[in-house]
Structure formats: C-alpha cells, structure tokens
Enzyme design. Structure first.
Site, short mmCIF file in Angstrom:
data_model
loop_
_atom_site.label_atom_id
_atom_site.label_comp_id
_atom_site.label_asym_id
_atom_site.label_seq_id
_atom_site.Cartn_x
_atom_site.Cartn_y
_atom_site.Cartn_z
CG HIS D 97 79.11 83.45 8.34
ND1 HIS D 97 79.84 82.87 9.35
CD2 HIS D 97 77.87 82.88 8.41
CE1 HIS D 97 79.07 82.01 10.01
NE2 HIS D 97 77.88 81.99 9.44
CG HIS D 99 78.21 77.13 8.85
ND1 HIS D 99 77.42 76.64 9.86
CD2 HIS D 99 77.88 78.44 8.74
CE1 HIS D 99 76.64 77.60 10.34
NE2 HIS D 99 76.89 78.71 9.67
CG ASP D 122 103.79 83.44 5.48
OD1 ASP D 122 104.81 84.02 5.91
OD2 ASP D 122 103.86 82.39 4.81
CG HIS D 173 77.76 80.62 14.30
ND1 HIS D 173 76.94 81.71 14.34
CD2 HIS D 173 77.68 80.15 13.05
CE1 HIS D 173 76.37 81.87 13.15
NE2 HIS D 173 76.81 80.93 12.36
CE1 TYR D 231 105.21 85.17 -0.34
CE2 TYR D 231 103.46 86.70 -0.92
CZ TYR D 231 103.96 85.42 -0.86
OH TYR D 231 103.20 84.38 -1.35
#
Lengths: 236, 236, 236, 236
Positions: D97, D99, D122, D173, D231
């Site tokens: 998480h 910001h 991708d 958020h 890939y």
C-alpha cells in the site's frame, strides 16, 4: 566559540538543510527557524545565503521583537513574520517558509487547496487556506510584520486552529508551515507540497472531483491525532 | 599549456558544468560564455561537445567580432549571438543559453511569461518577454548574429532594461539569460526555468489567475534590489 | 568464454545500460540492439531480464531471420521487429525500444508529435509519426514481425526517410528509434522523450500553438546536418 | 535474537525499503507485508516508522486475525486490510500500500484508469478499478477490516480476478497492490504508478483517446502471461 544557543542553532541548521534534500528549495529560496521558549528567542537562517554554504555557526539568534541577540550575519528577510507568529502562537516550536513549486502555484492561483483524499486528512481536516494578498497600504508599511498579521487574520476569518492546521498559503507568494519544532515544520512543508501536487493532478483528471466526505475526513484525522489514535508507536 | 586566459576558461568551464547538475541540459543542448572586458574577449563552450567530456582546456576564446583568439575546437554555433550581446550590452559579464523544458515550452507557445508571484518579482518586475520569430529573410542571412539583434529589438520594443530583466525567450527556440558574470547567467537560467514551471502550473490550476499586483511587484523587487535593499548580506 | 561477438555484445550491453541511467525505462521495459553488417547478425538484450542484473555475456546474437546464433538466453520478445528493420534498412546500425513516459503518452493518444521548435528541428524536419494500430488479422499473426512492416508502411505512406527521421511512435504502444549505431539509437530515444514532453507542455500552455515555420525548420536542420553544417566539431 | 520468522522479516524489510528507492513514498506513507502460508502469519511494517529508521528486526509478525505473534512495535494501521486479503485470497504472497502521486490522484478523482496501451496490457487486460468510498456506517465501524471487504466487493461487482488484476484504487485514498510475494506486490505498485501517469498524460494530450483495442489487449497479455507465453526467460 562559546554560546548558550549551540543546540538551538544546530536544530535550526539541520532543519534548514533538509529543504534542499527534500527538493523544496533552490538556491536561497526558503528559511526555517526554531524557537527556545524559555529564553524567548529563536534561531533563523541568515538572509540570502545559499544552502550549500550554510554552517551551524551562521545561524542568527533573534528575539520576538526582531532584535538580533547573537550572530554576525543579517537574519532572513522574513524574520519579522517568524517573530510575529512565535509571539502570537505560543505552542509552536518551529516555522518553515519555502517557494516549493506546487504550493506556490496554488498560492499564485489564489485558491484554497481542497481536501480531496486521506493523504490530506491524515494531517488536518480543512482545505489548506490561501490568504488573499494584503492591501497596498500594508505592503508599503511593515511588510514582513504584516505578513504575520495576514496569517492570523486568515485563520481568524476562516475559524481555523493553528494547532490543527499547521500550514497556509500566502496569496501570490508561497507557503508557511509550522509545528512543535523546526523538524516538524519542515515535515509539514514536504507534506503540503505533496498534497498540493496531488490536488492539482486530481483536478486535471477530474475537474468535478468532489471533496473527501466528512466521515472519511474525521476517520483518518482521528486515527492519527484523536484521543483513541492508533497510528504510529506509543509516545511518538 | 600557457595561456593568459586560464582563469577566464576556468570560470566558463565551471559555469557550463552547472547546467547538467541543475537539470537544465541533456547531451549538448546549451552553452555558457564568460567575458573579460579588459581584453575584449569571451570564453565559450565548444560546439556539440557533451558536458561529460568537457574539460577547461577545451573552452574557446573569441573576440566580439567572432574571431577565435585561442582554442583548437570550433566554438558554440551560437557564438555570434553571444558576441553581439557582449558588444551591445557593456555591463553584462556572462551569457547562458539552454533548451530547458519549461522555458522552451513557453517559447514554443510564443507567449510572454506573466508575473504571477513574488518568486518572479524577487528577480524582476516585468513579464518575461518572448521575442517573436524573425523574418524568413533574416533567418536565411546571418542567423545567429541576427538572433542578437532580435533580442535587442524585443527589449527596445517592450521598453525593457537588460540590467533589470536578465532573461528572454526566443520564440520557438528557447531561453537566453545573462548577468554580471557567467555564474549569475546560469543562476538566471535556473530561476527562469522555475518561474516558467510555476506559471504553467498556475494557469492549469486557475486559467483566470491574475498578475501580481503592482504594490507587491515593487515591494519584493525593491527589498532585494532597491536602494534600501535588506535581502542578503552586506556587500553581497 | 571465447566469442567472435565480444565487441558487439559490449556495445549492445553499454547502450542498454544507458536506458535506466537516462530515466527511459523501469524494470525490463525496453531493449536495444546493435548490428554487425559484415557478419549479418545483431546483438540484443535478453527478454524480461531486469537492467540491474544484465551482464555483457547475457546479450544474445541473432541473425536477420530471427535465429539465435549465440547466447543461452531467449532474446527480447521484440527481436523480430529489430530483425525486420535491419533487413530492410541497410544503413542503420542500432535500434532502441522503450516505454518512456511522454513518448508512450503521445502513442496512446494516437497523434503525431508536431514540430513546435528548434529542439525538434535540430534533429529532423518532420512531425514525429505515430503509426496507427495494426489490423486484428495482423495482430493475430506474426505480431512482432508485422510491427516492422507497420513501421515501414507508415514511413512509406508519409513519405519519410529513415535516414532523416530516426524515430517513430507505434500507436497505443510506444517509441522505436534507430541510428548509425546503438548509442545513437539510445540518444534518439532520449531526444524523442524530451521533444514529446515539450510538445505536451506547449499544447497545455497554448492549445493553438503553431508549428515551427519552414524557414526555421530548414535553418536549424541544415546548420547541424546540411552540407555546410557548422554545428559540432569537424569529423564528428 | 532468535526467531523462526527471520527470513520472512527480511523479505518484508527488503520489499519495504524498495518503496523510497522507487519514489513511491515519502516519510511513513506506505507499507508492505509478506505472508508465510504454512505458518499462517504475515510480516508487516510497524506503524508510523520512517523508512530511513526501519530495521529488519522492527518488522511485526501478525496472524490472519490481526493478533501480533512477534514484535515489540505496533503493526501498520492498515494491518487489518492486509489480514483480510490474506484470509480471502489464498494465492497471494505479498501486499503493498502506498500514497504514490499519480495513483492517489486517480483515486481522488474516483475514476477507473482506462487501459490505453500495451504497457498496461502487458500486466492485465482490464481498466484498473477504483472502489467507491465506503458508507459512513462502515467507516465508523471496523474501518481497516472493511477496507478489505471493500476491495473484495469491488472485484466481485466488476467480475475481476485477483490473480489477473493485482491492483486496485480505493476511492479518495490510494492504491493497494499484491502478488505472489512482497517483491512482486511492490513491482505492481511501481507499474501502477507509471500506468496512472501515462493515462493522465494521454488524456491531457487527447481527451478523446480511445481504449486499447481488444486484439492488442489479448496479444500483449497473452505473450507475457498466456499458455504460449514467450516473454521473459524459461521458468521466470
């Protein structure tokens, strides 16, 4: 070089040196001060000195009436604004002024920064206020002193508490921030710059973006600053 | 390697090397010169040499008539513009040209940069002028020489003083800045880039943003550059 | 570890390592190749290998028919596009593909980048072409091979020369650039990113910004690349 | 300091320390966790601790019911969201998480990030979902626990698979990302930030930019993640 202010100068010096590291200033654009409430003086950056040349012993000690108490250099040209705020806001320990890019751009737009998200609400519950430019008469008078008055007036008119909202934009000029000490004032300048940048981008992506709703504002502010705060470590 | 220009070359070299450090150039995009008024010559970066390869001894010495006085390399392709400005503006000691991102973007927009705030007014009291592109005839002629003329004409038409406004945008090209020495010319390029960026952001946030009012323009310019200036240290 | 391709691998490796240094790639987003025309092979980055782990000996040697000639790793998933271009464009020595931010954003906009200034004209005289996305049939077929065809078709339709315009945007994908060697291909990717950024900012500042006028396009391109070019040093 | 979780703490620590290096966090804004499925616990960053002060031994071990199993510090204030996701999504090994600037700006805009190009395809085939803010009742309740529920509800309503789309925006958020381990979760946060930035720029350049067409979405996703993926290297 004996001085009773060595520790205060050191704290002020270190907080100032954070500014270029955080990308908040170029050249001489900015200043940080740190107060000693017992001695009723504050330490502040000398005027116009590039950060790369700054040394702890260059820091100037000034009292609340703008008189230099110790130091060979001229204090920041914004000294009177710092003195005014220390005199009127007893609980602050440090003040920071920068010309950081996004905060200045909002100041030049003469607009409050709307509270759009939890990054903002983690720090306070209000739009970041932008004080309107002062009248021509006041500008011609004791300008830097009146900048302090301008800040107080703006907080009074908008019914804000300096203990909650630790930042302001001076219209067409730039940000002032403060906090319990100089380090926190600098922290607030960095946070303000990020909030200003995110708010700018938000309005570019969605010109009709809504303010954060009240329940989320309160939740995020309270979990970090309220009575039952559970963010951070005990005693921090 | 004896030379009477060692000090001049060193000053020119150091000012040039500031450009990549300040993020104002990539590869070879830019050049700085430094003048010696007594000897009536200036030192300038060689053409097309990457900054990472530049050494003080590579710097070329040129007179006001564009003749190489010392140096093995070809001087900057913009040399004639520098020579023209040194010839006509007796009080400047250094010139800087970059393709910095925000200044170029305003130049490509063919718009003056409005004075929106005190960051700008701390340096001069006018909108940063953008010279319109020159006529096709002049382009086909002595282009770099005429770029100097273009700069003088723009200052004349807008009634600007090169001693106050130390920067210009050439329409569709990019910025030239100058100052009392090469270091100050580079300083002005960095300041211009920041002013250009802030003005861009200001108009994105508030398309109707107003110019800074005259009282604040004068106050900020005078406190730094006026007779009773109190910004900075004595003698700086 | 004997190999007749040590020098080629080294050149390819060094050009690849420029990409993260120049801020043009994150993680594995990009690849550079370098050709040896005598041996009719090219060296290319292995697929999906982070730049921080890349070593010269990891570079894979491939021929123009996509067959691995030397190397233990799988070559870039874009190898067939490189092979196609080397086969059809005899005078190029290196190719670079990135997902750099501003070039990709123009590609995602499916718009050519207008020539707004001399920074652009210093490198070529045309808008940077954006190839429209290929048909669903071709995508389902030999996709990377057809990406090469897509590039050739775009240059053919727009009547462009690959010797002058050393860059293209693939619609909704990103940029390919090339040049006389791998280092020049990388240089062109960096220049393209800057041109893309400046053109974006120009249109934000002035949505009606005009293309650079023809006289300036020719002047700047010719002074650097024309017969009487005087930019740079002799023989460079 | 004996512990059966040394390796888990180390992995969690190293993933956390990537965040400031990648420019995804300032100060304390963000947290990464790493799970050990056999022991049914996860390691997570302590709450409010600056990255510069973080040490491996500070990492806290928590079980799926939010109980601290080992560690002296208080775990991240977002711990319950992590626990909720680990409990419900058995195949994820790490959660991140932040910001980060552009992802937060889209979250503050309450808009999904459209899939505009192959950089996005991708990694997954869907618009990046933005979960609407939760109801005031839920905010007032067990907020961080309900944030996990909010994420699951959003994936359910939009019919998304957490194994394909490893990222979400929480409205007003910021982003949560996950993956097979903590390192991959951080990788996804960096990729999301880049996708968010490119999508923002794309809409600024062309407000009518179209989503990537389905054939290209499938082609790019499949060549990297499908059965016949080619890939990257074998086994990577």
């Amino acid at each position: 070089m004996k001085s009773e202010y060595l520790e205060l100068k050191r704290a002020c010096y270190e907080a100032n040196m954070e500014l270029p590291n955080l990308g908040l200033v170029v050249y001489t654009f900015g200043n940080v001060s740190a107060v000693n409430r017992e001695k009723a003086v504050f330490a502040i950056k000398p005027s116009g000195l590039p950060y790369k040349d700054l040394k702890p012993e260059d820091i100037v000690i000034v009292d609340y009436d703008n008189q230099v108490v110790e130091g060979k250099m001229r204090p920041s040209s914004d000294t009177k604004t710092h003195a005014f705020l220390y005199k009127h806001w007893q609980k602050i320990g440090g003040i920071c002024h920068t010309h950081s890019t996004y905060a200045v751009s909002w100041a030049q737009s003469q607009m409050d920064i709307p509270i759009f998200g939890t990054t903002h609400a983690d720090h306070n519950t209000k739009d970041i206020p932008c004080a309107p430019p002062m009248s021509d008469e006041l500008i011609a008078g004791d300008y830097e002193h009146m900048t302090g008055q301008q800040i107080l007036d703006c907080f009074s008119e908008k019914n804000l508490s300096y203990e909650e909202v630790e930042m302001i934009l001076i219209g067409n000029h730039g940000p002032f921030t403060w906090g319990k000490n100089a380090q926190k004032a600098v922290y607030n300048s960095r946070v303000l710059e990020e909030i200003a940048r995110m708010a700018y981008l938000t309005l570019q992506i969605n010109p009709n973006a809504a303010r954060l709703k009240e329940a989320l504002i309160q939740k995020h502010y309270e979990r970090k600053h309220g009575e039952g705060a559970y963010y951070g470590q005990e005693g921090c």
